[in-house]
Enzyme design. Structure first.
Site, PDB file in Angstrom:
ATOM      1  N   LYS A 117       0.865  -1.179   0.000  1.00  0.00           N
ATOM      2  CA  LYS A 117       0.000   0.000   0.000  1.00  0.00           C
ATOM      3  C   LYS A 117       0.904   1.231   0.000  1.00  0.00           C
ATOM      4  CE  LYS A 117      -2.904   2.942   2.727  1.00  0.00           C
ATOM      5  NZ  LYS A 117      -3.284   3.315   4.105  1.00  0.00           N
ATOM      6  N   GLY A 178      -7.561   9.097  10.269  1.00  0.00           N
ATOM      7  CA  GLY A 178      -7.730   9.127  11.716  1.00  0.00           C
ATOM      8  C   GLY A 178      -8.736  10.123  12.233  1.00  0.00           C
ATOM      9  N   ASN A 226      -8.219   1.585  10.428  1.00  0.00           N
ATOM     10  CA  ASN A 226      -7.408   1.265  11.588  1.00  0.00           C
ATOM     11  C   ASN A 226      -7.935   1.979  12.828  1.00  0.00           C
ATOM     12  OD1 ASN A 226      -3.821   1.433  12.399  1.00  0.00           O
ATOM     13  ND2 ASN A 226      -5.503   0.556  13.499  1.00  0.00           N
TER      14      ASN A 226
END
Length: 275
Positions: A117, A178, A226
């Site tokens: 990635k 995030g 994530n």
């Protein structure tokens, strides 16, 4: 004449062998890809990844031990390559040179592993991609035999450019990495999906299960996340929720939603009513 009602076979259900995610010629039953950062320890990482049902697990090579530090705890102890497809990523790279070096290191540590990635960041605050540097790195890596899944912005033109140059999957952001803001750009994501001939996976911005479902309902082939899992109060439970959301969103997309209408429409029409 049979006294039993005719048995109508159930359609094949989305997911698994009936509806695989195919990346670089390999079929996967799960459309959820997960990261391994920000957990409190390796045990929590392992339990969350298992609960997610993910088969592709991404790892930040510059921040995680996958063999660079012999004798120290390694992610490979709990996320073994014979059970999961590891997806080394170039998180933390701000130029093409560092990204290419990082992918080379990953290939060396993982015995010739080629699926990576690519992300080349342009700004430490927003973590938006540096597109010129990403293009430069992608070109070098593809020529060197890497199978590149590329993190990019939500620009349909650039997404198509990455596809045309040979990236095996394109991964537009839905919001800053995030941030947990959810899908802030549904129309752009849909434009990218409609034009693509390679898998499109939302990468960055998902905050909760409903965000993952929306991404899948837009037609994305998968979602990588994530922080949405690792930063939850109960990461393992959130991983399980994300697994279900991805499956539900995919089914809803394949089923085809009803059209939106400006006015009400009775669920039980009065045409043919008895009185």
């Amino acid at each position: 004449m049979s006294t039993h009602a005719e048995q109508i076979p159930e359609p094949a259900r989305p997911g698994g062998a009936d509806d695989p995610l195919v990346i670089a010629g390999v079929a996967y039953g799960s459309r959820l890809l997960v990261g391994t950062g920000k957990y409190k320890d390796l045990d929590e990482t392992a339990r969350a990844v298992a609960a997610s049902g993910a088969q592709i697990v991404t790892v930040a090579v510059r921040r995680t031990n996958i063999g660079q530090h012999p004798g120290e705890p390694s992610l490979l102890d709990v996320i073994p390559p014979d059970k999961y497809t590891l997806l080394p990523n170039t998180a933390g790279c701000y130029n093409a040179e560092d990204a290419v070096f990082t992918c080379g290191l990953a290939r060396e540590l993982l015995g010739g592993h080629e699926l990576v990635k690519l992300e080349v960041l342009g700004d430490a605050q927003t973590l938006f991609p540096d597109i010129p540097e990403t293009l430069k790195a992608a070109e070098i890596l593809i020529k060197d035999g890497f199978k590149v899944m590329v993190y990019t912005n939500d620009d349909p033109i650039m997404a198509k450019r990455f596809e045309d140059m040979g990236c095996v999957a394109v991964m537009p952001l839905a919001a800053p990495i995030g941030s947990g803001l959810g899908i802030r750009n549904p129309y752009n994501i849909r434009f990218i999906v409609e034009a693509a001939q390679v898998p499109i996976l939302v990468d960055a911005g998902v905050g909760t299960a409903s965000d993952a479902a929306v991404a899948m309902e837009l037609g994305c082939d998968g979602v990588l996340m994530n922080t949405a899992i690792a930063a939850a109060k109960n990461p393992v439970l959130m991983a399980s929720a994300m697994k279900k959301a991805i499956a539900a969103g995919r089914e809803a997309y394949l089923a085809g939603r009803m059209p939106r209408k400006r006015y009400g429409s009775a669920s039980s029409p009065i045409d043919g009513a008895f009185f």
